[in-house]
Design an enzyme around this catalytic site. Structure first.
Site, mmCIF file in Angstrom:
data_model
loop_
_atom_site.group_PDB
_atom_site.id
_atom_site.type_symbol
_atom_site.label_atom_id
_atom_site.label_comp_id
_atom_site.label_asym_id
_atom_site.label_seq_id
_atom_site.Cartn_x
_atom_site.Cartn_y
_atom_site.Cartn_z
ATOM 1 N N ASP A 119 0.898 -1.050 0.003
ATOM 2 C CA ASP A 119 -0.096 -0.147 -0.298
ATOM 3 C C ASP A 119 0.718 1.270 -0.050
ATOM 4 O OD1 ASP A 119 -1.824 1.924 0.516
ATOM 5 O OD2 ASP A 119 -2.743 1.394 2.115
ATOM 6 N N GLU A 145 -1.470 -0.107 -5.034
ATOM 7 C CA GLU A 145 -1.758 -0.958 -4.036
ATOM 8 C C GLU A 145 -1.672 -2.260 -4.766
ATOM 9 O OE1 GLU A 145 -5.592 -0.545 -2.501
ATOM 10 O OE2 GLU A 145 -5.213 1.011 -1.340
#
Length: 163
Positions: A15, A113
């Protein structure tokens, strides 16, 4: 006859938090101040929208999806940078290429991500945390992204051990 139990899968979650703002800060030394509120979005206070906000801007309540007018009300010193999506895609490609050096089992879910299947890489007793720490170090070294923006954790690593 009892079949052997399959080994649990080890999935790392990547992330890139505040990704657009982190790329802007990495590319422009004038913006690379962790205490300076920075946002990426339209600077037009009448119709603009914020795409992402740095941690310093978030401290004032500025966040993605907020109108530029509201963001400027909350933080008068907010520096707003116009998005450069081609550049974000370029840095994203670099990050996922780094991950593919480790395994070809990489699944980007967006520009910032994705998931990395590290099951085959880590034998019994090996720590996925150490792999996440090393990936994070290489990503930061090769992209210039700041420490806070690069998060990697594993389904087998508790939140207290997130790198």
């Amino acid at each position: 006859m009892e079949l052997p139990k399959p080994r649990p899968r080890i999935i790392l979650c990547l992330d890139l938090d505040a990704f657009f703002a982190s790329v802007e800060a990495a590319d422009d030394p004038r913006l690379n101040n962790p205490e300076r509120p920075l946002a990426v979005g339209s600077p037009d206070p009448r119709r603009g929208v914020i795409s992402t906000a740095s941690y310093a801007a978030r401290a004032y309540g500025v966040k993605a999806g907020m109108s530029t007018a509201e963001a400027l009300r909350r933080c008068e010193d907010l520096k707003i940078v116009v998005p450069r999506h081609d550049r974000y895609a370029e840095v994203s490609d670099i990050v996922f290429d780094i991950c593919r050096r480790v395994t070809d089992l990489v699944e980007p879910t967006s520009v910032d991500e994705g998931f990395i299947d590290a099951t085959k890489l880590l034998g019994a007793g090996q720590d996925p945390f150490l792999l996440a720490v090393e990936l994070r170090r290489v990503i930061r070294a090769e992209t210039g992204l700041d420490r806070k923006s690069t998060r990697l954790n594993s389904s087998h690593v508790s939140e207290s051990r997130m790198p």
